[in-house]
Design an enzyme around this catalytic site. Structure first.
Site, PDB file in Angstrom:
ATOM      1  N   GLN A 194      18.566  30.515 142.998  1.00  0.00           N
ATOM      2  CA  GLN A 194      18.881  31.850 143.529  1.00  0.00           C
ATOM      3  C   GLN A 194      20.403  32.077 143.491  1.00  0.00           C
ATOM      4  OE1 GLN A 194      16.403  29.870 145.678  1.00  0.00           O
ATOM      5  NE2 GLN A 194      15.119  30.639 144.052  1.00  0.00           N
TER       6      GLN A 194
ATOM      7  N   ALA B  80      12.400  35.815 134.940  1.00  0.00           N
ATOM      8  CA  ALA B  80      11.865  34.619 134.289  1.00  0.00           C
ATOM      9  C   ALA B  80      10.657  34.068 135.040  1.00  0.00           C
ATOM     10  CB  ALA B  80      12.959  33.556 134.191  1.00  0.00           C
TER      11      ALA B  80
ATOM     12  N   ALA C 257      12.441  30.051 141.761  1.00  0.00           N
ATOM     13  CA  ALA C 257      13.468  29.965 140.727  1.00  0.00           C
ATOM     14  C   ALA C 257      12.817  30.042 139.346  1.00  0.00           C
ATOM     15  CB  ALA C 257      14.235  28.652 140.855  1.00  0.00           C
TER      16      ALA C 257
ATOM     17  N   HIS D 276      14.566  29.186 135.716  1.00  0.00           N
ATOM     18  CA  HIS D 276      15.789  28.846 134.980  1.00  0.00           C
ATOM     19  C   HIS D 276      15.432  28.658 133.511  1.00  0.00           C
ATOM     20  CE1 HIS D 276      17.758  27.221 138.934  1.00  0.00           C
ATOM     21  NE2 HIS D 276      17.389  28.481 139.003  1.00  0.00           N
TER      22      HIS D 276
ATOM     23  N   THR E  52       8.937  36.822 145.159  1.00  0.00           N
ATOM     24  CA  THR E  52       8.322  36.350 143.922  1.00  0.00           C
ATOM     25  C   THR E  52       6.845  36.010 144.131  1.00  0.00           C
ATOM     26  OG1 THR E  52       8.949  34.088 144.437  1.00  0.00           O
ATOM     27  CG2 THR E  52      10.508  35.352 143.099  1.00  0.00           C
TER      28      THR E  52
ATOM     29  N   LYS F 172      22.133  30.125 135.325  1.00  0.00           N
ATOM     30  CA  LYS F 172      22.409  28.767 135.824  1.00  0.00           C
ATOM     31  C   LYS F 172      21.738  27.708 134.952  1.00  0.00           C
ATOM     32  CE  LYS F 172      20.623  29.979 139.774  1.00  0.00           C
ATOM     33  NZ  LYS F 172      20.419  31.417 139.606  1.00  0.00           N
TER      34      LYS F 172
ATOM     35  N   ASP G  26      19.610  34.550 138.791  1.00  0.00           N
ATOM     36  CA  ASP G  26      19.451  34.807 137.352  1.00  0.00           C
ATOM     37  C   ASP G  26      20.775  34.968 136.618  1.00  0.00           C
ATOM     38  OD1 ASP G  26      16.727  34.773 137.835  1.00  0.00           O
ATOM     39  OD2 ASP G  26      16.642  36.937 138.151  1.00  0.00           O
TER      40      ASP G  26
ATOM     41  N   LYS H  60      20.890  27.763 131.798  1.00  0.00           N
ATOM     42  CA  LYS H  60      21.605  27.593 130.539  1.00  0.00           C
ATOM     43  C   LYS H  60      22.871  26.782 130.740  1.00  0.00           C
ATOM     44  CE  LYS H  60      24.710  28.560 127.430  1.00  0.00           C
ATOM     45  NZ  LYS H  60      25.135  29.289 126.272  1.00  0.00           N
TER      46      LYS H  60
ATOM     47  N   PRO I  19      11.101  43.929 135.703  1.00  0.00           N
ATOM     48  CA  PRO I  19      12.388  44.408 135.190  1.00  0.00           C
ATOM     49  C   PRO I  19      13.469  44.189 136.240  1.00  0.00           C
ATOM     50  CG  PRO I  19      10.875  46.246 135.601  1.00  0.00           C
ATOM     51  CD  PRO I  19      10.111  44.989 135.828  1.00  0.00           C
TER      52      PRO I  19
ATOM     53  N   SER J 241      29.860  31.857 128.599  1.00  0.00           N
ATOM     54  CA  SER J 241      28.653  31.740 127.794  1.00  0.00           C
ATOM     55  C   SER J 241      28.497  33.015 126.973  1.00  0.00           C
ATOM     56  CB  SER J 241      27.451  31.518 128.716  1.00  0.00           C
ATOM     57  OG  SER J 241      26.266  31.577 127.979  1.00  0.00           O
TER      58      SER J 241
ATOM     59  N   LYS K 129      26.691  35.643 129.629  1.00  0.00           N
ATOM     60  CA  LYS K 129      26.191  36.873 129.020  1.00  0.00           C
ATOM     61  C   LYS K 129      27.306  37.862 128.640  1.00  0.00           C
ATOM     62  CE  LYS K 129      21.755  37.656 129.877  1.00  0.00           C
ATOM     63  NZ  LYS K 129      20.413  37.884 130.438  1.00  0.00           N
TER      64      LYS K 129
HETATM   65  P1  GDP Z   1      18.983  31.469 136.065  1.00  0.00           P
HETATM   66  O1  GDP Z   1      17.855  31.754 136.996  1.00  0.00           O
HETATM   67  O2  GDP Z   1      20.318  31.639 136.717  1.00  0.00           O
HETATM   68  O3  GDP Z   1      18.853  30.150 135.374  1.00  0.00           O
HETATM   69  O4  GDP Z   1      18.915  32.600 134.935  1.00  0.00           O
HETATM   70  P2  GDP Z   1      17.563  33.100 134.177  1.00  0.00           P
HETATM   71  O5  GDP Z   1      17.121  32.057 133.240  1.00  0.00           O
HETATM   72  O6  GDP Z   1      16.582  33.610 135.165  1.00  0.00           O
HETATM   73  O7  GDP Z   1      18.124  34.381 133.420  1.00  0.00           O
HETATM   74  C1  GDP Z   1      19.154  34.299 132.526  1.00  0.00           C
HETATM   75  C2  GDP Z   1      18.685  34.864 131.177  1.00  0.00           C
HETATM   76  O8  GDP Z   1      19.792  35.094 130.368  1.00  0.00           O
HETATM   77  C3  GDP Z   1      17.813  33.901 130.399  1.00  0.00           C
HETATM   78  O9  GDP Z   1      16.911  34.658 129.621  1.00  0.00           O
HETATM   79  C4  GDP Z   1      18.800  33.167 129.504  1.00  0.00           C
HETATM   80  O10 GDP Z   1      18.215  32.678 128.295  1.00  0.00           O
HETATM   81  C5  GDP Z   1      19.762  34.270 129.192  1.00  0.00           C
HETATM   82  N1  GDP Z   1      21.150  33.841 128.987  1.00  0.00           N
HETATM   83  C6  GDP Z   1      21.857  32.875 129.646  1.00  0.00           C
HETATM   84  N2  GDP Z   1      23.137  32.864 129.220  1.00  0.00           N
HETATM   85  C7  GDP Z   1      23.247  33.835 128.275  1.00  0.00           C
HETATM   86  C8  GDP Z   1      24.317  34.354 127.495  1.00  0.00           C
HETATM   87  O11 GDP Z   1      25.466  33.915 127.588  1.00  0.00           O
HETATM   88  N3  GDP Z   1      24.042  35.391 126.654  1.00  0.00           N
HETATM   89  C9  GDP Z   1      22.792  35.925 126.551  1.00  0.00           C
HETATM   90  N4  GDP Z   1      22.607  36.931 125.701  1.00  0.00           N
HETATM   91  N5  GDP Z   1      21.753  35.471 127.264  1.00  0.00           N
HETATM   92  C10 GDP Z   1      21.980  34.455 128.136  1.00  0.00           C
HETATM   93  P1  IMO Z   2      16.810  31.951 140.174  1.00  0.00           P
HETATM   94  O1  IMO Z   2      16.984  30.532 140.666  1.00  0.00           O
HETATM   95  C1  IMO Z   2      16.488  36.157 141.240  1.00  0.00           C
HETATM   96  C2  IMO Z   2      14.493  37.110 145.023  1.00  0.00           C
HETATM   97  C3  IMO Z   2      13.168  37.837 144.980  1.00  0.00           C
HETATM   98  C4  IMO Z   2      13.252  38.621 146.268  1.00  0.00           C
HETATM   99  C5  IMO Z   2      13.925  37.644 147.209  1.00  0.00           C
HETATM  100  C6  IMO Z   2      12.975  36.846 148.087  1.00  0.00           C
HETATM  101  O2  IMO Z   2      15.991  32.078 138.951  1.00  0.00           O
HETATM  102  O3  IMO Z   2      18.117  32.645 140.124  1.00  0.00           O
HETATM  103  P2  IMO Z   2      11.320  34.819 147.583  1.00  0.00           P
HETATM  104  O4  IMO Z   2      10.178  34.697 146.626  1.00  0.00           O
HETATM  105  O5  IMO Z   2      12.383  33.811 147.373  1.00  0.00           O
HETATM  106  O6  IMO Z   2      10.875  34.885 149.028  1.00  0.00           O
HETATM  107  O7  IMO Z   2      11.958  36.276 147.273  1.00  0.00           O
HETATM  108  O8  IMO Z   2      14.672  36.756 146.398  1.00  0.00           O
HETATM  109  N1  IMO Z   2      14.561  35.842 144.244  1.00  0.00           N
HETATM  110  C7  IMO Z   2      15.217  35.711 143.097  1.00  0.00           C
HETATM  111  N2  IMO Z   2      15.890  36.615 142.348  1.00  0.00           N
HETATM  112  N3  IMO Z   2      16.459  34.858 140.855  1.00  0.00           N
HETATM  113  C8  IMO Z   2      15.817  33.924 141.596  1.00  0.00           C
HETATM  114  O9  IMO Z   2      15.897  32.617 141.327  1.00  0.00           O
HETATM  115  C9  IMO Z   2      15.121  34.351 142.753  1.00  0.00           C
HETATM  116  N4  IMO Z   2      14.380  33.719 143.683  1.00  0.00           N
HETATM  117  C10 IMO Z   2      14.053  34.639 144.595  1.00  0.00           C
HETATM  118  O10 IMO Z   2      13.094  38.670 143.844  1.00  0.00           O
HETATM  119  O11 IMO Z   2      14.118  39.720 146.097  1.00  0.00           O
HETATM  120 MG    MG Z   3      16.178  32.957 137.117  1.00  0.00          MG
END
Ligand code: GDP
Ligand code: IMO
Ligand code: MG
Length: 431
Positions: free
Chosen positions: A225, A300, A39, A41, A129, A16, A13, A18, A305, A414, A332
């Site tokens: 991840q 996501a 995942a 994203h 997840t 990536k 999270d 973005k 939380p 970012s 962020k």
């Molecule tokens: P990923 O799994 O690595 O693609 O990340 P996620 O999408 O799960 O979580 C990142 C969250 O942060 C998302 O809600 C994005 O919209 C948000 N986000 C990404 N880059 C930025 C940033 O530079 N600033 C802010 N405020 N939010 C961001």
């Molecule tokens: P993105 O690609 C954050 C975490 C789960 C749990 C552990 C194992 O959005 O960054 P799983 O379902 O894979 O067997 O869960 O890994 N986890 C993630 N945490 N971002 C993810 O993906 C995740 N994918 C799995 O919360 O702790």
């Molecule tokens: Mg994510």
């Protein structure tokens, strides 16, 4: 165009999706190579927010071809839903989505086992997840699982094989957990329908990625991840079941190392983790909640939380080393805009001893206490900055400090959710 591989530097999270979307323009391919629908994203385009789970984040860039690599575990039900959802919002998907025939097929019984194993672990649950990831990889490694290529079998044969697999899973559900069987015939029929939908997208990676292999087509590799969730190099057993580190991009695509290009790590300007397991810089109670609210830190994929804490240089240097990162993107940054003071862990204290290397043993990473450096905040907004010199001096100092401490150039920053809220710094942030 130079190829790039983007890897999560922390516990997932990091933003990536973005960053892939922001950098994705002009690439021939965006390639996912490990993980599955665990995942989530997020890509914000104008006022609309999209979350992709299986489909690469390149799908929002016209003309980019998207590839699901053989290292992935693919839930065909989830994939169909995702395709339909994107099409409903006006995106073309099918004519530029390629699914490796060697990817593992994730079946409904894998999700059921995921839930039951978690219940069985009780207090020691991983906090998965619930997408069936572990059990699907388990079947792959036992060499008993179905693969995406099986969807191209004659339909009657596919139905028969699917029924056999579901019945075998039902026996285990009953003997191990005394759980209800899944409806084999109904699910097998659904799979046959899904096969007809997905067949035109099934591809042989060696053939379709020839251009990438031979250097005539460009590729952006999209990690899922993060480094500390890697099955081998993460905080085991509190990890996912795939290689989220750089090696996964090779085994998960069948492409040779020279194709990866620059290896870029994506890090938040602070740290989060969702699910259980060690997190040395975690902030508890109100401090953690404050950061969670500022950053909108809710999963996501599952809406849970996220645990929040300060940037951890010990863990980040580990990610730099394990992946051989030659660039870093910090996301962020804007989330820290209102804070009067910021902390960064420079080392850990383990039973009175100073540690600078991330301890891979679980008991050590659980007991390690962060040794913090205090930095001033900048208390000014950064969301409108489009070049380094637009940032407040305090924010630039923070980035310079991170760059120096990591020993790797920060190549992007970012400052918000949208595509344009990105500062490219190809020569780093230290002036
Ligand atoms: P990923 O799994 O690595 O693609 O990340 P996620 O999408 O799960 O979580 C990142 C969250 O942060 C998302 O809600 C994005 O919209 C948000 N986000 C990404 N880059 C930025 C940033 O530079 N600033 C802010 N405020 N939010 C961001
Ligand atoms: P993105 O690609 C954050 C975490 C789960 C749990 C552990 C194992 O959005 O960054 P799983 O379902 O894979 O067997 O869960 O890994 N986890 C993630 N945490 N971002 C993810 O993906 C995740 N994918 C799995 O919360 O702790
Ligand atoms: Mg994510």
């Amino acid at each position: 165009m130079e190829n790039r591989t983007l890897i999560g530097g922390q516990w997932g999270d990091e933003g990536k999706g973005k960053v892939i979307d922001a950098l994705g323009e002009g690439f021939d391919w965006v390639i996912r190579y490990q993980g599955g629908a665990n995942a989530g994203h997020t890509i914000q385009i104008g006022a609309s927010e999209h979350v992709v789970h299986l489909i690469p984040s390149g799908v929002f860039r016209e003309g980019v071809r998207n590839y699901l690599g053989g290292g992935m575990v693919i839930d065909p039900w989830a994939l169909r839903d995702e395709i339909l959802e994107l099409e409903a919002t006006g995106h073309t998907v099918r004519d530029r989505l390629y699914i490796s025939s060697t990817a593992a097929l994730l079946m409904p019984y894998h999700k059921r086992f995921d839930e039951l194993y978690e219940e069985q672990r009780k207090r020691r649950s991983i906090g998965t997840t619930g997408r069936g990831i572990g059990p699907a990889y388990q079947d792959k490694l036992r060499r008993t699982g179905l693969r995406v290529g099986d969807l191209a079998l004659p339909l009657e044969k596919l139905e028969r094989i699917a029924i056999e697999h579901i019945l075998e899973a039902n026996e285990l559900l009953s003997s191990l957990f005394d759980a209800e069987p899944l409806p084999a015939k109904v699910l097998a029929e659904e799979l046959v329908t899904l096969a007809q939908t997905l067949r035109p997208m099934i591809a042989d990676g060696f053939t379709v990625l020839r251009g990438v292999r031979e250097g005539t087509q460009s590729a952006l590799f999209e990690g899922a991840q993060g480094t500390l969730l890697d099955i081998d190099h993460g905080t085991y057993p509190y990890v996912t079941s795939s290689n989220c580190t750089v090696g996964g991009a090779l085994t998960g695509t069948g492409l040779p190392p020279r194709c990866l290009g620059d290896i870029v790590g994506v890090f938040k300007a602070y740290c989060t983790r969702v699910g259980n397991g060690p997190f040395p810089t975690e902030l508890l109670a109100e401090e953690g909640e404050h950061l969670r609210e500022l950053g909108g830190e809710y999963g996501a994929t599952t809406g849970r939380p996220r645990r929040c804490g300060w940037f951890d240089l010990v863990a980040a240097r580990y990610a730099v080393g394990i992946n051989g990162l030659n660039g870093v993107v910090i996301t962020k940054l804007d989330v820290l805009d209102t804070l009067p003071a910021i902390q960064v862990a420079e080392a850990y204290d383990l039973d009175g001893e100073r540690l600078v290397d991330f301890p891979v043993r679980l008991d050590a990473s659980q007991r390690a206490r962060p040794v913090y450096k205090d930095l001033p905040g900048w208390e000014k907004p950064t969301g409108k900055a489009r070049k380094l010199s637009d940032l407040p001096a305090g924010a630039r100092k923070y980035l310079e400090y991170l760059e120096r401490s990591l020993g790797v150039l920060i190549v992007g920053i970012s400052v918000g959710k949208t595509r344009d809220q990105m500062i490219l710094t190809p020569t780093g942030v230290t002036t």
